[in-house]
Design an enzyme around this catalytic site. Structure first.
Site, PDB file in Angstrom:
ATOM      1  N   GLU A   1      -6.429   3.492  -5.715  1.00  0.00           N
ATOM      2  CA  GLU A   1      -7.687   3.332  -4.999  1.00  0.00           C
ATOM      3  C   GLU A   1      -8.651   4.415  -5.475  1.00  0.00           C
ATOM      4  OE1 GLU A   1      -8.167   4.935  -1.222  1.00  0.00           O
ATOM      5  OE2 GLU A   1      -9.781   3.587  -0.653  1.00  0.00           O
TER       6      GLU A   1
ATOM      7  N   ASP B   1       0.854  -1.180   0.000  1.00  0.00           N
ATOM      8  CA  ASP B   1       0.000   0.000   0.000  1.00  0.00           C
ATOM      9  C   ASP B   1       0.895   1.237   0.000  1.00  0.00           C
ATOM     10  OD1 ASP B   1      -2.496   1.455   0.509  1.00  0.00           O
ATOM     11  OD2 ASP B   1      -3.172  -0.414   1.424  1.00  0.00           O
TER      12      ASP B   1
ATOM     13  N   ASP C   1      -3.166   4.508  -2.207  1.00  0.00           N
ATOM     14  CA  ASP C   1      -4.259   4.932  -1.335  1.00  0.00           C
ATOM     15  C   ASP C   1      -4.754   6.346  -1.658  1.00  0.00           C
ATOM     16  OD1 ASP C   1      -5.749   4.422   1.244  1.00  0.00           O
ATOM     17  OD2 ASP C   1      -4.755   6.320   1.719  1.00  0.00           O
TER      18      ASP C   1
ATOM     19  N   HIS D   1     -11.008  -3.829   3.412  1.00  0.00           N
ATOM     20  CA  HIS D   1     -10.964  -3.442   4.830  1.00  0.00           C
ATOM     21  C   HIS D   1     -11.785  -2.182   5.122  1.00  0.00           C
ATOM     22  CE1 HIS D   1      -8.236  -0.954   2.679  1.00  0.00           C
ATOM     23  NE2 HIS D   1      -8.148  -0.141   3.716  1.00  0.00           N
ATOM     24  N   ASP D   2     -12.345  -1.530   4.085  1.00  0.00           N
ATOM     25  CA  ASP D   2     -13.175  -0.338   4.293  1.00  0.00           C
ATOM     26  C   ASP D   2     -14.658  -0.637   4.119  1.00  0.00           C
ATOM     27  OD1 ASP D   2     -10.976   1.329   4.686  1.00  0.00           O
ATOM     28  OD2 ASP D   2     -10.783   1.744   2.545  1.00  0.00           O
TER      29      ASP D   2
HETATM   30  C1  NOJ Z   1      -8.439   4.540   2.066  1.00  0.00           C
HETATM   31  C2  NOJ Z   1      -8.039   3.395   2.944  1.00  0.00           C
HETATM   32  O1  NOJ Z   1      -8.403   2.194   2.330  1.00  0.00           O
HETATM   33  C3  NOJ Z   1      -8.695   3.630   4.269  1.00  0.00           C
HETATM   34  O2  NOJ Z   1      -8.604   2.509   5.119  1.00  0.00           O
HETATM   35  C4  NOJ Z   1      -8.085   4.842   4.883  1.00  0.00           C
HETATM   36  O3  NOJ Z   1      -8.748   5.150   6.088  1.00  0.00           O
HETATM   37  C5  NOJ Z   1      -8.171   6.055   3.954  1.00  0.00           C
HETATM   38  N1  NOJ Z   1      -7.869   5.738   2.598  1.00  0.00           N
HETATM   39  C6  NOJ Z   1      -7.204   7.105   4.373  1.00  0.00           C
HETATM   40  O4  NOJ Z   1      -5.898   6.684   4.139  1.00  0.00           O
END
Ligand code: NOJ
Length: 577
Positions: free
Chosen positions: A286, A126, A228, A353-354
């Protein structure tokens, strides 16, 4: 002699022929390892704890690499493992060239990478450079004085100019992305938490720092990056006032954030300075704008930017499939596939994970249907066009934990929103009810290895509660059961690896208006595969004529099939001859 000349001429002709055929292949059919790969996402904090401190770590991952290998996957995407005070579980980096203490050491990292490569598994790291931690040396310096040499690594607004124009923040208690810093009488920008100040990409020095960090890891031998929050990196540094309709809704302001003036210039610069020198590295940003056209910009090979587009339309569509319906859902995937038919490349994912757990959002996690619908959803991810990004634990059918109390949540997102609502006297119960379905914590609970204490994840108190259903849902039990969700996932991965039509084949949606069935074909060089998926808990008919004598079911999640009807959450992969 004459024979030699003839042979040479023949070889030249043959080579030219092969080359010209290659040149004619549309970009989408050009072979690349990252198109054929199945990517398995490991959330390191929750995967396996090796030293009994309740937090997963690199040695824990090393100890489970044979398991990862046994899944048949080709690459691991690892969430951030760099030094971090963990305000946002590693997405706040204090040193980009060090490993987080909780996770181990650089020696552990080197062993992990070597052990992965030994097993033929690639490593995708990442890269978190839209923002750093406020504990990063750059920020510590930057905030010291207005003429510090790191000042312009971040976005500052001098208070004598008045309050800065409003910007929304994802994780701020008051949803305000500007934080006042008395030391220099200025505000700094943070799209995420106040401990995650945004880096200033308009500063060429900062960009060079990022490129050096990328080279550092690529030279260590990693195989690529997931980038990210990358669509947010470029900002209009004058911070103009935004039109009222943008300021008032987070969704609109996110749209505004996506349109940074130099986003693609910077990605192209990065490609020229770094990525072009590592042509085998996989890159995936992302988020990819808000339309197929915007997503294409990131990965159109002529533009020389990145490899894989990871767009959010299919997960941001709503809280549960029941709310938005399958017809709409199908149309999103089809719309993107249509745009990417000839060039560019997409990712396919239902969770990360989000997000909440895949089965709890798109399937049905009641005891009756959890396994069936998990298998059905895995069938979807492994048979669509695009690189599958598969989240750890989904191969077991792990589901949402649904915490009752705010005390159980560790996530900065949930905690800060809770405080914000509390401060305003808002409805906290309603908020917690929504979190049960959609909080990211649902997918971050520790991996369920076996029936031992804490699911075999740790011997200590785990950093986040283990889902109590680990006694029935765990890897060890599923290893022994040939019909488990886990073993079904393995069969799917194997099938995808054996069948190029599932990777490169053309996608065609069938029975478009069917509200319960997602059906499509994948076709390549005369091979045609039909995929039938029932996204509902009822028997579902479909309007597709299948020539029974000329078809063969290759894989499915029911032993007994019915004609012209799919049973609840049934999945069938059929070869049409
Ligand atoms: C996206 C990430 O996947 C997430 O987990 C994170 O909180 C935010 N970006 C900020 O980095």
């Amino acid at each position: 002699m004459k024979n030699n000349i003839l042979t040479m001429a023949f070889i030249l002709l043959a080579t030219n022929l092969v080359n010209s055929q290659k040149a004619e292949l549309p970009d989408a059919l050009q072979k690349k390892w990252w198109k054929e790969a199945v990517v398995y996402q490991i959330y390191p904090r929750s995967f396996k704890d090796s030293n009994g401190d309740g937090v997963g770590d690199l040695k824990g991952i090393i100890s489970k690499l044979d398991y990862v290998k046994s899944l048949g996957v080709d690459a691991v995407w690892l969430n951030p493992i760099y030094a971090s005070p963990n305000d946002d579980n590693g997405y706040d980096i204090s040193n980009y060239r060090e490993i987080m203490k909780d996770f181990g050491t650089m020696e552990d990292f080197d062993v992990m990478l070597k052990e992965m490569h030994k097993r033929g598994i690639k490593l995708i790291m990442d890269l978190v450079v839209n923002h750093s931690s406020d504990e990063n040396k750059w920020f510590q310096e930057s905030r010291k004085s207005r003429d510090n040499k790191y000042r312009d690594y971040y976005h500052w607004w001098p208070a004598e100019k008045g309050k800065p124009p409003y910007r929304w923040s994802f994780f701020d208690v008051n949803s305000n992305a500007w934080k006042f810093d008395a030391q220099t009488n200025s505000y700094y920008l943070h799209y995420f938490s106040e401990k995650q100040p945004d880096l200033n990409w308009e500063n060429p020095k900062l960009r060079q720092e990022v490129y050096a960090i990328m080279k550092f890891w690529l030279d260590k031998g990693i195989d690529g990056f997931r980038m990210d929050a990358f669509q947010f990196i470029s900002k209009d540094n004058t911070f103009p006032d935004l039109p009222k309709e943008i300021v008032n809704t987070p969704a609109a302001i996110i749209k505004y954030y996506l349109n940074g003036p130099h986003l693609h210039d910077y990605i192209q610069e990065m490609n020229k300075e770094v990525l072009s020198k590592y042509p085998n590295a996989m890159t995936v940003a992302e988020g990819a704008g808000d339309s197929p056209e915007a997503a294409m910009k990131f990965v159109d090979p002529d533009r020389k930017e990145l490899n894989i587009a990871y767009h959010f339309e299919s997960v941001d569509v709503g809280k549960h499939l029941k709310d938005f319906g399958l017809v709409k859902y199908k149309s999103i995937f089809s719309k993107y596939d249509d745009k990417f038919e000839d060039k560019g490349w997409l990712s396919i994912f239902l969770a990360n994970h989000d997000q909440p757990r895949m089965v709890s959002k798109f399937g049905n996690d009641t005891p009756q249907f959890r396994e069936l619908s998990s298998k059905m959803l895995s069938t979807f991810v492994l048979t669509m066009r695009g690189t599958p990004f598969y989240y750890n634990g989904d191969e077991l059918g792990m589901d949402n934990i649904r915490f009752d109390s705010i005390e159980d949540y560790q996530d900065v997102d949930t905690r800060n929103k809770y405080i914000g609502i509390k401060n305003k006297g808002g409805d906290l119960n309603a908020f917690l009810a929504i979190q049960k379905q959609s909080s990211r914590e649902n997918s971050r609970t520790p991996f369920q290895w076996n029936t031992e204490k804490n699911a075999g994840f740790t011997t200590a108190k785990p950093w986040l509660k283990v889902n109590p259903n680990y006694k029935t849902i765990n890897a060890e039990a599923q290893e022994k059961d040939p019909n488990s969700v886990l073993n079904y996932f393995r069969k799917l991965v194997k099938l995808r690896k054996q069948e190029p039509a599932l990777v490169y084949g053309k996608y065609t949606l069938l029975d478009k208006e069917n509200p319960n069935v997602f059906a499509y074909t994948r076709e390549l060089n005369g091979k045609k595969i039909l995929v039938l998926l029932n996204f509902s808990e009822k028997n579902a008919p479909y309007n597709i004529k299948i020539p029974i004598a000329k078809s063969k079911i290759i894989l499915g999640n029911y032993k007994i099939k019915k004609i012209n009807i799919l049973q609840p959450y049934e999945a069938q992969i059929i070869e049409l001859k």
